[in-house]
Scaffold this active site. Sequence first.
Site, mmCIF file in Angstrom:
data_model
loop_
_atom_site.group_PDB
_atom_site.id
_atom_site.type_symbol
_atom_site.label_atom_id
_atom_site.label_comp_id
_atom_site.label_asym_id
_atom_site.label_seq_id
_atom_site.Cartn_x
_atom_site.Cartn_y
_atom_site.Cartn_z
ATOM 1 N N ASP A 28 1.671 -7.877 10.336
ATOM 2 C CA ASP A 28 0.540 -7.482 9.492
ATOM 3 C C ASP A 28 0.506 -5.953 9.458
ATOM 4 O O ASP A 28 0.622 -5.287 10.485
ATOM 5 C CB ASP A 28 -0.770 -8.031 10.078
ATOM 6 C CG ASP A 28 -1.911 -7.939 9.078
ATOM 7 O OD1 ASP A 28 -2.447 -8.989 8.680
ATOM 8 O OD2 ASP A 28 -2.274 -6.792 8.673
ATOM 9 N N ILE A 29 0.369 -5.405 8.268
ATOM 10 C CA ILE A 29 0.449 -3.950 8.085
ATOM 11 C C ILE A 29 -0.789 -3.239 8.679
ATOM 12 O O ILE A 29 -0.737 -2.037 8.924
ATOM 13 C CB ILE A 29 0.647 -3.598 6.586
ATOM 14 C CG1 ILE A 29 1.215 -2.199 6.412
ATOM 15 C CG2 ILE A 29 -0.631 -3.755 5.794
ATOM 16 C CD1 ILE A 29 2.614 -2.013 6.932
ATOM 17 N N GLU A 87 -7.968 -12.237 1.175
ATOM 18 C CA GLU A 87 -7.461 -11.002 0.572
ATOM 19 C C GLU A 87 -6.222 -11.256 -0.280
ATOM 20 O O GLU A 87 -6.138 -10.784 -1.404
ATOM 21 C CB GLU A 87 -7.067 -10.050 1.710
ATOM 22 C CG GLU A 87 -7.663 -8.669 1.640
ATOM 23 C CD GLU A 87 -7.216 -7.850 2.851
ATOM 24 O OE1 GLU A 87 -6.078 -7.351 2.833
ATOM 25 O OE2 GLU A 87 -8.016 -7.738 3.800
ATOM 26 N N HIS A 92 -1.091 -17.825 4.480
ATOM 27 C CA HIS A 92 -0.472 -17.180 5.641
ATOM 28 C C HIS A 92 -1.275 -17.477 6.890
ATOM 29 O O HIS A 92 -2.498 -17.578 6.856
ATOM 30 C CB HIS A 92 -0.354 -15.665 5.437
ATOM 31 C CG HIS A 92 -1.613 -14.992 5.001
ATOM 32 N ND1 HIS A 92 -2.078 -15.050 3.709
ATOM 33 C CD2 HIS A 92 -2.528 -14.260 5.692
ATOM 34 C CE1 HIS A 92 -3.206 -14.373 3.618
ATOM 35 N NE2 HIS A 92 -3.513 -13.895 4.807
ATOM 36 N N HIS A 94 -2.194 -16.001 10.593
ATOM 37 C CA HIS A 94 -2.192 -14.823 11.470
ATOM 38 C C HIS A 94 -1.908 -15.309 12.889
ATOM 39 O O HIS A 94 -2.585 -16.231 13.385
ATOM 40 C CB HIS A 94 -3.579 -14.153 11.490
ATOM 41 C CG HIS A 94 -4.017 -13.559 10.197
ATOM 42 N ND1 HIS A 94 -3.944 -12.197 9.944
ATOM 43 C CD2 HIS A 94 -4.571 -14.108 9.086
ATOM 44 C CE1 HIS A 94 -4.436 -11.941 8.733
ATOM 45 N NE2 HIS A 94 -4.823 -13.090 8.190
HETATM 46 P P1 AMP Z 1 -6.386 -12.373 4.489
HETATM 47 O O1 AMP Z 1 -5.881 -12.805 3.138
HETATM 48 O O2 AMP Z 1 -7.888 -12.253 4.512
HETATM 49 O O3 AMP Z 1 -5.851 -13.233 5.590
HETATM 50 O O4 AMP Z 1 -5.838 -10.891 4.741
HETATM 51 C C1 AMP Z 1 -4.558 -10.517 4.323
HETATM 52 C C2 AMP Z 1 -3.830 -9.832 5.452
HETATM 53 O O5 AMP Z 1 -2.577 -9.387 4.955
HETATM 54 C C3 AMP Z 1 -4.565 -8.610 6.023
HETATM 55 O O6 AMP Z 1 -4.648 -8.724 7.439
HETATM 56 C C4 AMP Z 1 -3.660 -7.435 5.589
HETATM 57 O O7 AMP Z 1 -3.627 -6.398 6.545
HETATM 58 C C5 AMP Z 1 -2.309 -8.101 5.416
HETATM 59 N N1 AMP Z 1 -1.461 -7.436 4.436
HETATM 60 C C6 AMP Z 1 -1.784 -7.085 3.180
HETATM 61 N N2 AMP Z 1 -0.747 -6.485 2.565
HETATM 62 C C7 AMP Z 1 0.263 -6.472 3.473
HETATM 63 C C8 AMP Z 1 1.613 -5.990 3.440
HETATM 64 N N3 AMP Z 1 2.130 -5.393 2.352
HETATM 65 N N4 AMP Z 1 2.363 -6.129 4.560
HETATM 66 C C9 AMP Z 1 1.856 -6.731 5.659
HETATM 67 N N5 AMP Z 1 0.599 -7.205 5.740
HETATM 68 C C10 AMP Z 1 -0.188 -7.075 4.657
#
Ligand code: AMP
Length: 133
Positions: A28-29, A87, A92, A94
């Site tokens: 996760d970024i 988001e 995905h 975590h």
């Molecule tokens: P959620 O959809 O609420 O589970 O959140 C999306 C997750 O993806 C967040 O924790 C972000 O930090 C992560 N995220 C978003 N863009 C990227 C990326 N380009 N590379 C890695 N992680 C990402």
Amino acid sequence: MTIFSKIIAGEIPSYKVAEDDEFFAFLDINPIVWGHTLVVPKQETDYIFDIDDARLGRMMAFAKKVAAAIKEAFPCRKVGMAVLGLEVPHAHIHLVPLKHEGDMDFAKKVSNPDPARMAETAAAIASHFKPNP
Ligand code: AMP
């Protein structure tokens, strides 16, 4: 195409941890703790519970192998699992190494993690990943 599909296709960079023919794991970024990893299916689906049972089972089995590698690289009590998906519209999981309950706190995201430390983190987890344990 979602941002995660672009990552899987190599069109945008990521700190890759592992992949097989169906799933991809990368950091996760904005990690909430070091070792925070995402597991995604290569086939785009927004909502995780829309994934068919068999694929969802295989996704969990893949996440289990990634979790084992995280636990080796980042000693912890357990690797926790969470699904939010508010988001990014690409399902995905975590995976977060936990020492304390408060480690699973999505308000604690690191916004600009050090790239060298991210690369080391991904390499450490990747080195422990066993495709067929
Ligand atoms: P959620 O959809 O609420 O589970 O959140 C999306 C997750 O993806 C967040 O924790 C972000 O930090 C992560 N995220 C978003 N863009 C990227 C990326 N380009 N590379 C890695 N992680 C990402």
